[in-house]
Design an enzyme around this catalytic site. Sequence first.
Site, PDB file in Angstrom:
ATOM      1  N   THR A   1     -39.393  -0.696  -0.065  1.00 38.45           N
ATOM      2  CA  THR A   1     -40.755  -0.282  -0.421  1.00 38.45           C
ATOM      3  C   THR A   1     -41.679  -1.497  -0.400  1.00 38.45           C
ATOM      4  O   THR A   1     -42.761  -1.481   0.204  1.00 38.45           O
ATOM      5  CB  THR A   1     -40.773   0.386  -1.816  1.00 38.45           C
ATOM      6  OG1 THR A   1     -39.810   1.440  -1.808  1.00 38.45           O
ATOM      7  CG2 THR A   1     -42.135   0.944  -2.159  1.00 38.45           C
TER       8      THR A   1
ATOM      9  N   LYS B   1     -40.338  16.475  -4.173  1.00 36.51           N
ATOM     10  CA  LYS B   1     -40.162  15.510  -5.266  1.00 36.51           C
ATOM     11  C   LYS B   1     -39.456  16.180  -6.424  1.00 36.51           C
ATOM     12  O   LYS B   1     -39.558  17.397  -6.601  1.00 36.51           O
ATOM     13  CB  LYS B   1     -41.530  15.021  -5.744  1.00 36.51           C
ATOM     14  CG  LYS B   1     -41.469  13.711  -6.501  1.00 36.51           C
ATOM     15  CD  LYS B   1     -41.421  12.570  -5.521  1.00 36.51           C
ATOM     16  CE  LYS B   1     -41.538  11.219  -6.170  1.00 36.51           C
ATOM     17  NZ  LYS B   1     -41.882  10.210  -5.141  1.00 36.51           N
TER      18      LYS B   1
ATOM     19  N   LYS C   1     -38.130  15.789   1.665  1.00 38.78           N
ATOM     20  CA  LYS C   1     -37.625  14.445   1.341  1.00 38.78           C
ATOM     21  C   LYS C   1     -38.463  13.856   0.228  1.00 38.78           C
ATOM     22  O   LYS C   1     -39.696  13.910   0.272  1.00 38.78           O
ATOM     23  CB  LYS C   1     -37.741  13.555   2.605  1.00 38.78           C
ATOM     24  CG  LYS C   1     -37.205  12.147   2.404  1.00 38.78           C
ATOM     25  CD  LYS C   1     -35.724  12.084   2.651  1.00 38.78           C
ATOM     26  CE  LYS C   1     -35.100  10.778   2.179  1.00 38.78           C
ATOM     27  NZ  LYS C   1     -34.796  10.778   0.715  1.00 38.78           N
TER      28      LYS C   1
HETATM   29  N1  GLU Z   1     -39.607   7.585  -4.308  1.00 39.99           N
HETATM   30  C1  GLU Z   1     -39.983   6.919  -3.089  1.00 39.99           C
HETATM   31  C2  GLU Z   1     -41.371   7.337  -2.663  1.00 39.99           C
HETATM   32  O1  GLU Z   1     -42.157   7.781  -3.462  1.00 39.99           O
HETATM   33  C3  GLU Z   1     -38.937   7.041  -2.004  1.00 39.99           C
HETATM   34  C4  GLU Z   1     -38.650   8.428  -1.540  1.00 39.99           C
HETATM   35  C5  GLU Z   1     -37.467   8.517  -0.575  1.00 39.99           C
HETATM   36  O2  GLU Z   1     -36.900   7.502  -0.241  1.00 39.99           O
HETATM   37  O3  GLU Z   1     -37.157   9.646  -0.192  1.00 39.99           O
HETATM   38  O4  GLU Z   1     -41.759   7.166  -1.538  1.00 39.99           O
END
Ligand code: GLU
Length: 421
Positions: free
Chosen positions: A186, A102, A66
């Site tokens: 976030t 990622k 994820k």
């Molecule tokens: N890009 C965000 C992070 O670094 C969210 C990742 C997600 O929702 O999977 O946590």
Amino acid sequence: MNPFQNAMTQLKKASDILNLDPDVLEVLKKPKRILEASIPVRMDDGTMKVFSGYRVQYNDARGPFKGGIRYHHEVNLNEVKALGFWMTVKCATVGIPMGGGKGGVIVKPQLLSWSELEKLSRGYIRAFADFIGPEKDIPAPDVYTTPQIMAWMMDEYSKIKGYNCPAIITGKPLRVGGSAGRDTATAQGGFYVTEELLKKLKIKPKSCRVIIQGFGNAGCNMADLLFHAGFKVIGYSDSKTAIIDMKGKGFDSHIIEKIKKKKGYVDVCDCDNIKCKCKDHKHLTNEQLLIQDCDILVLAALENQITKDNAVKIKAKIVVELANGPTTPEADEKLFKKGIYLLPDILTNAGGVTVSYFEWVQNLQSYYWTKDEVFEKLQKIMVDSFNRVYDLATEYKVDLRTGAYLLAIGRIADAIKERGV
Ligand code: GLU
């Protein structure tokens, strides 16, 4: 400064304290899979441009990979590997059943037209479609990737499969299977843990002067949350400039947002000149902003912002990491020695992936929750995780980042061992 090396230094520190099984440590030192693709895009002027895209699938011992996809001209493999590792640790810190991964594309998205952006986003999914999936690897937004981009990506994957697959990606717009609250999650998660730390330290929000570096999704929403809770937000920045309040009263976040939309950079006045002579605020560089006097410094931009060179100059009492990897390991030690509390990325910005996990659950069930339900569940997870991290850090007399690593690496190690390497 290589972010992957920083990540490995953090891992080593926690594994020494935990006396981590060497087999587990070896597994965690490398991503499970690294994918790289060339993504051709027919540009509006008829020329062909080929973009480099990555997907790093770091670890899936606790659940499917994820993590977001970043569009930035400085994306590189070491960065994506570090970010994939941090996702693994982040999901474990907050105890959601996901692994870490990622993605990234080397591109300056501001230079692309709407249709070029759509072609690139669909191309990314076509390139990696065989390796991702609702049970395998679920991407999401990150720096410069938006709900609209998630919608195109979900649509492209659904076309390839021949049926609707909302659970392939999170951070989608509400109308195509997004979750209520994902857009501000976030910042909301970071806000909950900041409140908890302030309670522990017996500091009142109204007495706090805050500086926020970065004005993307996380920084901008955090500014609103803090402003409405009565904090004095006295400094802001974006990639172009920074401003500081000369009177110490704090800026209204909505005014900053309005002017940023109009002028393209953070400001509080209507002057045309960035070096204006208004008395209530001053423009600074991002580097200068970080070392201004304040109580809370929120880092919501990119990696490597507090380093061994500027750590001793930080005047904040609390550093809140909404970005991934903004503080290097050497800087961590310096801040800890100075008695500065640092709320680490792998806990503090985990609200984003937690609500992404909620979005995935809702997609799989085709049953959607209200924003209140989402935030009630999010708050419980963030507060509980904060307290576990705080207690571990106190018990082992280490900083909060190491506390979070002890919690997370312990959980990941258990999963790896129970499954069998
Ligand atoms: N890009 C965000 C992070 O670094 C969210 C990742 C997600 O929702 O999977 O946590």
